[in-house]
Write an enzyme that holds these catalytic residues in place. Structure first.
Site, PDB file in Angstrom:
ATOM      1  N   THR A 166       3.422  -5.712 -10.716  1.00 56.67           N
ATOM      2  CA  THR A 166       2.874  -7.006 -10.272  1.00 56.67           C
ATOM      3  C   THR A 166       1.499  -7.292 -10.894  1.00 56.67           C
ATOM      4  O   THR A 166       0.799  -6.377 -11.322  1.00 56.67           O
ATOM      5  CB  THR A 166       2.722  -6.994  -8.741  1.00 56.67           C
ATOM      6  OG1 THR A 166       1.956  -5.849  -8.373  1.00 56.67           O
ATOM      7  CG2 THR A 166       4.064  -6.936  -8.067  1.00 56.67           C
ATOM      8  N   CYS A 173      -1.123   2.570  -9.694  1.00 57.25           N
ATOM      9  CA  CYS A 173      -1.871   2.993  -8.506  1.00 57.25           C
ATOM     10  C   CYS A 173      -3.286   3.434  -8.883  1.00 57.25           C
ATOM     11  O   CYS A 173      -3.538   3.836 -10.013  1.00 57.25           O
ATOM     12  CB  CYS A 173      -1.122   4.099  -7.773  1.00 57.25           C
ATOM     13  SG  CYS A 173      -0.343   5.269  -8.860  1.00 57.25           S
ATOM     14  N   GLY A 199       0.814  -1.222   0.000  1.00 54.30           N
ATOM     15  CA  GLY A 199       0.000   0.000   0.000  1.00 54.30           C
ATOM     16  C   GLY A 199       0.841   1.262   0.000  1.00 54.30           C
ATOM     17  O   GLY A 199       0.438   2.279   0.552  1.00 54.30           O
ATOM     18  N   LEU A 200       2.018   1.177  -0.627  1.00 55.61           N
ATOM     19  CA  LEU A 200       2.881   2.352  -0.843  1.00 55.61           C
ATOM     20  C   LEU A 200       3.241   3.090   0.444  1.00 55.61           C
ATOM     21  O   LEU A 200       3.271   4.320   0.489  1.00 55.61           O
ATOM     22  CB  LEU A 200       2.213   3.335  -1.825  1.00 55.61           C
ATOM     23  CG  LEU A 200       1.974   2.773  -3.230  1.00 55.61           C
ATOM     24  CD1 LEU A 200       1.084   3.702  -4.032  1.00 55.61           C
ATOM     25  CD2 LEU A 200       3.306   2.569  -3.958  1.00 55.61           C
TER      26      LEU A 200
END
Ligand SMILES: Cc1cc2nc3c(=O)[nH]c(=O)nc-3n(C[C@H](O)[C@H](O)[C@H](O)COP(=O)(O)O)c2cc1C
Length: 316
Positions: A200, A135, A74-75
């Protein structure tokens, strides 16, 4: 001869870290204290930086699969200001081109972030910005930007108009699309200098005892050996079908499942100029020197420069 060029960025070897798997640098004592790793690398790519700090997703964030890794970090990061003040300066000591990976929730925010990084890089440490278009776009209901070519073109163009000309743009594509050449073309139209692929692949895992998804975020991104044929195929497709990639005017960076020097050669023969290595380094941080030695020996035996092998698999 392992030297390659990503447009005007000179890489002494084609090996790069993959964003998110080697931190932002200053937590990387392994790298700092290892001249052999640093001499095997051609560039350092940071973990994703966002405009404001992000806590990341709830646990679990990592699940091992049979031949890969699912992650939903989640960055998590401390935000752009912290990065510029506390992390970027330390990266200079690596003596490598620094590529800063960026993520945002809207096109406007991509522009603000890119201009903040560019304006505050007074020591000119940043060689390139890598735009992570995987994102989610909060304005479009959380659908990843990278699946919509119109959004990809707009983001790249926004970033291009927000930064100093000396900083190159790499657009990192998501493989969660039917035809990778469509977002690739959009990024080129937006003005990208290079393309990186793949990020991914979306996946999940279920805990059969709790009867629930194992990841806190329910789904995550699959990386590691399982995804190598997909990354390789996407590089092959772009090199084959996009004239700017074929002519190397827009060089390709291959990522996905690389864990041996032979994997690097495959990516280069498919059309990559350079490669990023992620999951395999989490297992073995000493991987870079091993891959470097294998690659060097292969090239010496072949008696050519590695750059001559880019796209050779497409020769008639
Ligand atoms: C733990 C983890 C964190 C990642 N974080 C990012 C990120 O912040 N930005 C990004 O563009 N890619 C991120 N990635 C994707 C990798 O950079 C890479 O594209 C992908 O993992 C495929 O390469 P690999 O199979 O060698 O790991 C992350 C991957 C992993 C495993």
């Amino acid at each position: 001869m392992l030297q390659v060029y990503l447009k005007n960025i000179k890489l002494k070897t084609p090996l790069m870290t993959a964003s998110g798997t080697s931190g932002h640098g200053n937590e990387l004592e392994v790298l700092e204290n290892s001249p052999t790793i640093l001499s095997a690398l051609g560039a350092f790519v940071t973990k994703g930086v966002t405009l404001r700090a992000k806590e990341g997703n709830s646990e679990f964030r990592i699940v091992e699969t049979d031949s890969g890794l699912l992650n939903s970090i989640g960055l998590q990061n401390e935000g752009a200001e912290f990065f510029m003040k506390n992390e970027l300066p330390g990266l200079r000591s690596f003596g490598l081109p620094v590529i800063v990976n960026i993520s945002a929730d809207s096109i406007e925010e991509f522009g603000k972030l890119a201009s903040y990084l560019s304006d505050n890089d007074s020591d000119q440490i940043i060689s390139a910005i890598e735009i992570n278009v995987s994102c989610p776009n909060i304005e479009k209901g959380g659908i990843a930007f990278g699946t919509d070519p119109i959004q990809v073109e707009k983001i790249v163009n926004k970033v291009k108009n927000s930064i100093d000309d000396r900083i190159s743009i790499i657009t990192k594509l998501t493989p969660n699309v039917t035809d990778i050449t469509i977002p690739a073309r959009a990024a080129i139209n937006g003005g990208t200098d290079a393309l990186a692929m793949i990020n991914t692949l979306r996946g999940t895992a279920i805990d059969i005892y709790t009867c629930k998804p194992m990841l806190g975020n329910k789904t995550g991104g699959l990386s590691g050996p399982a995804i190598k044929p997909i990354g390789l195929y996407m590089i092959y497709e772009c090199f084959e079908k996009i004239p700017e990639c074929n002519s190397r005017q827009v060089p390709l960076i291959g990522l996905g499942g690389i864990s041996r020097w032979q994997d690097v050669v495959e990516y280069i023969m498919a059309g990559a100029t350079a490669v990023g290595i992620g999951t395999a380094c989490l297992v073995n941080p000493d991987l870079f020197p091993n891959i470097y030695s294998g690659l060097k020996e292969f090239i010496e035996k072949k008696g050519c420069a590695i750059s001559e092998l880019t796209g050779i698999a497409h020769s008639p």
